[in-house]
Design a protein around this motif. Sequence first.
Motif, short mmCIF file in Angstrom:
data_model
loop_
_atom_site.label_atom_id
_atom_site.label_comp_id
_atom_site.label_asym_id
_atom_site.label_seq_id
_atom_site.Cartn_x
_atom_site.Cartn_y
_atom_site.Cartn_z
N UNK A 48 44.39 33.52 36.54
CA UNK A 48 43.02 34.05 36.65
C UNK A 48 43.04 35.56 36.92
N UNK A 49 43.99 35.98 37.76
CA UNK A 49 44.11 37.42 38.04
C UNK A 49 44.50 38.18 36.78
N UNK A 50 45.45 37.60 36.01
CA UNK A 50 45.90 38.26 34.77
C UNK A 50 44.71 38.39 33.81
N UNK A 51 43.95 37.29 33.65
CA UNK A 51 42.79 37.33 32.74
C UNK A 51 41.78 38.38 33.20
N UNK A 52 41.53 38.43 34.50
CA UNK A 52 40.59 39.41 35.04
C UNK A 52 41.11 40.84 34.83
N UNK A 80 37.84 37.66 39.42
CA UNK A 80 38.24 38.03 40.78
C UNK A 80 37.60 37.09 41.79
N UNK A 81 36.33 36.75 41.56
CA UNK A 81 35.62 35.86 42.49
C UNK A 81 36.25 34.46 42.46
N UNK A 86 39.60 30.24 45.23
CA UNK A 86 40.74 29.32 45.37
C UNK A 86 41.17 29.23 46.84
N UNK A 87 41.07 30.36 47.56
CA UNK A 87 41.56 30.41 48.94
C UNK A 87 40.45 30.19 49.96
N UNK A 88 39.21 30.01 49.45
CA UNK A 88 38.10 29.90 50.39
C UNK A 88 37.37 28.57 50.35
N UNK A 89 37.26 27.98 49.14
CA UNK A 89 36.49 26.73 49.01
C UNK A 89 37.30 25.68 48.28
N UNK A 90 36.89 24.42 48.44
CA UNK A 90 37.62 23.32 47.80
C UNK A 90 37.12 23.07 46.38
N UNK A 91 35.88 23.54 46.10
CA UNK A 91 35.27 23.22 44.81
C UNK A 91 35.42 24.34 43.77
N UNK A 97 36.72 26.55 35.61
CA UNK A 97 36.74 25.96 34.27
C UNK A 97 35.58 26.47 33.42
N UNK A 98 34.40 26.55 34.04
CA UNK A 98 33.22 27.04 33.30
C UNK A 98 33.39 28.50 32.88
N UNK A 99 33.93 29.31 33.79
CA UNK A 99 34.15 30.73 33.47
C UNK A 99 35.14 30.87 32.31
#
Lengths: 354, 130
Positions: A48-52, A80-81, A86-91, A97-99
């Motif tokens: 995700x970081x690479x894509x961002x 980035x969000x 990933x480190x803040x919420x479980x969902x 996936x939507x992004x």
Amino acid sequence: MYISLHHLPGLFGPLLVPALQWALNRSARFRQAWAARDPLTRVVAILLLVAGAIHLALVPGHTGYPVQQTLFLVNAAAFGACFAAIFMVRWWRWPAALLLLATIVAYLVYVGSGKEELDEVGMISKLVELVALGLVLAPHRRRRRALRWTGATALFMAMIFMTGTVGYAAEFRPGAGHSHGGATGPPTPEQRLAAQRLVETTAAGIDKYHDPNVALADGYRPDSFTKAPSSHWTNERYQHDGHILDPQRPETLVYANTRHGPVLLGAMYMMESAGQPAPQPGGSLTVWHTHDNVCFTVLGGISIAGFMSPFGGCPIASLSVRTPQMMHVWIVPNPKGPFAEVDDEWIKKLDEQA
Amino acid sequence: MSTPQRAATPIVLFILLLLQAGFGLVMGSALLLVGILALPAGTWLGGITLATAAVVVLLAVGALRAWRWTRYTALVFEIALAFGGLLALLLKPDLLALLTSVGVPVLVSWLLVYRWPARITRAETQPAVG
């Protein structure tokens, strides 16, 4: 496939990731959160970081295109969000996936509608996003969830197929898969005359080949595209004979495959080797081109096996090589001009009229 | 009580192999289409490419389920693919092809050799008893 100058900075975007990782690792809280995640989640986080980072790096290359710049910036921020989530919420999986889905589909819409040309940076970015999407969709817990596995696999494969299909369609758009070079300015009167002379001498030189049997007797052989609207008939003896732009010895003839048999459309001159500079007697009117997306096989003699996949590969037992420069000269009234590409639909109409 | 997580390697292998199968699916379908419309060779080449993609899907499922035969079959396939990719790059350097035809096979090979789930490796190396 080529790399668009607008997209070139995107290639360097992933270099931001180690720097960002280093900066984040300075926080003990992040190190703790990172260590608490399983290896698969960490792989997704990096992707995700690479894509961002790729999208962020695309912003400076699009100066003068405020809509694209804003979209890239918003996209980079969203990646980035998702990384932070990933480190803040479980969902975090569903938003991620939507992004990823939205980013891939938006690119395909841009490329499919012709607003943007397919290039390597775009496809590399899509590969990163596709792998991330696959990993996000894959059920990560040890439960027997056959339906979810099937759904995730089907969606993943559908996205790869859609990306590849749109990529192929973009490659087959007129003008794509070609590289043009040489003179670009408006032609001088002398160059116009020279171009006209080339058309006339070519028409006179290949006049005898209106009868395809004469072409066969002289050593011309049709390519494998027997079911296409037109075929290129190449004479291997003329390919390395030291004659360039010789109307008496054109390397290739082009025939329309009509209901009444082959109909001569023109000739194609070819340089002897890839990279060899070609003469342009008519300046920008006589533009040469090369093909960089054709795959050749040596099985049963050198022949065309197909076209390079938008993912960068050739069919089994075939390879893609850069072709020597080539130039068509049409002796039929091609609506786009005597040296331009000829449209297959126009050839089909020619056949119907005949 | 939380459900235990799956091991990462089989899932990564599954996704990468499916990605490769997807490449084959796209190319095979395009070749079949070109075969029907223009290029006769496309029909059989498309058939072979689609059949290979189907085998790679099977390898992906095998990697996920840690089937023993998958490891070596996939390894041979990936090494052949990487060498083919290198040969193609020698003739025409291409960044995307470097990633898809060499990078992905090398990564999959590395995962197969060094990251295959340990329990499988132990089971393979232990002599049969009884």
